[in-house]
Write a protein that holds these residues in place. Structure first.
Motif, PDB file in Angstrom:
ATOM      1  N   TRP A 168      -7.729  -1.517  -1.890  1.00  0.00           N
ATOM      2  CA  TRP A 168      -7.362  -1.304  -0.330  1.00  0.00           C
ATOM      3  C   TRP A 168      -8.354  -0.705   0.331  1.00  0.00           C
ATOM      4  CZ3 TRP A 168      -3.557  -4.561   0.613  1.00  0.00           C
ATOM      5  CH2 TRP A 168      -2.623  -4.712  -0.345  1.00  0.00           C
ATOM      6  N   LYS A 194       0.733  -1.168  -0.119  1.00  0.00           N
ATOM      7  CA  LYS A 194      -0.084  -0.071  -0.047  1.00  0.00           C
ATOM      8  C   LYS A 194       0.945   1.432  -0.096  1.00  0.00           C
ATOM      9  CE  LYS A 194      -3.085   0.056   2.957  1.00  0.00           C
ATOM     10  NZ  LYS A 194      -4.123  -0.324   4.269  1.00  0.00           N
ATOM     11  N   HIS A 224      -4.505   5.612 -10.914  1.00  0.00           N
ATOM     12  CA  HIS A 224      -4.100   4.758  -9.794  1.00  0.00           C
ATOM     13  C   HIS A 224      -4.696   4.995  -8.616  1.00  0.00           C
ATOM     14  CE1 HIS A 224      -0.213   2.782 -11.358  1.00  0.00           C
ATOM     15  NE2 HIS A 224      -0.295   3.706 -12.489  1.00  0.00           N
ATOM     16  N   HIS A 233       2.545   1.835  -3.586  1.00  0.00           N
ATOM     17  CA  HIS A 233       1.452   2.295  -4.364  1.00  0.00           C
ATOM     18  C   HIS A 233       1.260   3.873  -4.359  1.00  0.00           C
ATOM     19  CE1 HIS A 233      -2.188   1.024  -6.927  1.00  0.00           C
ATOM     20  NE2 HIS A 233      -1.820   2.059  -7.123  1.00  0.00           N
ATOM     21  N   SER A 244      -4.677   8.777   0.674  1.00  0.00           N
ATOM     22  CA  SER A 244      -5.054   8.481  -0.629  1.00  0.00           C
ATOM     23  C   SER A 244      -6.178   9.584  -1.091  1.00  0.00           C
ATOM     24  CB  SER A 244      -5.689   7.104  -0.843  1.00  0.00           C
ATOM     25  OG  SER A 244      -7.130   6.898  -0.408  1.00  0.00           O
ATOM     26  N   TYR A 283      -6.035   1.932  -6.443  1.00  0.00           N
ATOM     27  CA  TYR A 283      -5.941   1.602  -4.916  1.00  0.00           C
ATOM     28  C   TYR A 283      -7.015   1.623  -4.153  1.00  0.00           C
ATOM     29  CZ  TYR A 283      -4.036   2.965  -0.500  1.00  0.00           C
ATOM     30  OH  TYR A 283      -3.513   2.996   1.053  1.00  0.00           O
TER      31      TYR A 283
END
Length: 270
Positions: free
Chosen positions: A108, A78, A100, A81, A114, A104
């Motif tokens: 996740w 994670k 992306h 990423h 994020s 993600y």
């Protein structure tokens, strides 16, 4: 009558002496018993039940270690990423970063980090309304200590929308919460500059310059400030440090003249 004593043979004499010697003591054994002490029970002997318990405990421990390793591997994946997304943002590939981030979130689930990257990506792809909404959501779900980057992002959105008053308030909030944010000081200095606030602009830009160790972008902004407020000595010094060509110097001077006209139209510098 004379009696003659004859010498006994040597072998016979030895046998007689042996017969007269005391008999060695022998171990007396009573039927069904032994004179030797019974062996002490071995305390280390493990019963089958105890072995089963030990095996179960070892299996549980191995299971826990494997579970922890899986969790660590997942966290590393994670983190990598999100690091990749951050690199895309720094390379001005914000559209790819958004793709992306979608991947993600599917794998996740969205995290605070994020979500902040997504808000930044919306801003960098000129999706101002989406960026504003994403930052506001983060602001409502964050503690005061976590909100510095969010206020900075909101300040940048206000700048892009041309709302300098709002940008001023938001960026001041950003540096108040995060007083080491070089980018926030830089943008705040430019906002002050556009509003004709000479001293506040200088102070913010100098903080950014010294905190960054003389970043070239900050030096360029200081040169712009100097040209706007007729501090030509500082402007020349910054231009020389940056090795600006004559073309670059003329471009910055043209920008300074535009800002001067803007300030004059608002009633002059304060």
């Amino acid at each position: 009558m004379n009696l003659k004593v004859q010498a006994l043979p040597v072998a016979l004499a030895v046998a007689m002496l042996a017969a007269c010697a005391p008999m060695p003591q022998r171990e007396v054994v009573i039927a069904g018993q032994s004179s030797r002490p019974a062996p002490t029970p071995n305390a280390a002997v493990v019963t089958p039940t105890q072995e089963a318990v030990i095996r179960a405990e070892q299996a549980d421990k191995q299971s826990e270690l494997k579970q922890r390793d899986r969790q660590l591997d997942a966290q590393r994946e994670k983190d990598l990423h999100l690091k990749l997304v951050q690199q895309m943002m720094e390379q001005n590939n914000a559209f790819a970063a958004l793709a992306h981030l979608d991947a993600y979130d599917q794998k996740w689930g969205a995290s605070r980090q994020s979500r902040l990257l997504r808000a930044d990506a919306y801003r960098k792809t000129s999706q101002w309304d989406k960026a504003e909404s994403a930052y506001q959501t983060l602001l409502g779900n964050s503690t005061s200590a976590q909100s510095g980057p969010v206020w900075y992002g909101l300040g940048k959105v206000s700048i892009e929308k041309g709302d300098l008053k709002s940008a001023n308030t938001r960026l001041e909030k950003a540096v108040q919460i995060d007083p080491l944010n070089v980018s926030a000081y830089t943008d705040l200095g430019l906002v002050y500059l556009l509003e004709g606030l000479k001293d506040p602009a200088y102070n913010a830009l100098m903080k950014a310059s010294q905190l960054s160790g003389g970043d070239t972008t900050v030096k360029a902004n200081l040169a712009l400030w100097a040209l706007v407020f007729d501090e030509f000595g500082l402007a020349k010094d910054m231009a020389d440090q940056l090795n600006w060509s004559e073309v670059t110097r003329n471009k910055v001077l043209a920008q300074a003249n535009v800002i001067k006209k803007r300030i004059d139209s608002k009633g002059g510098a304060r």
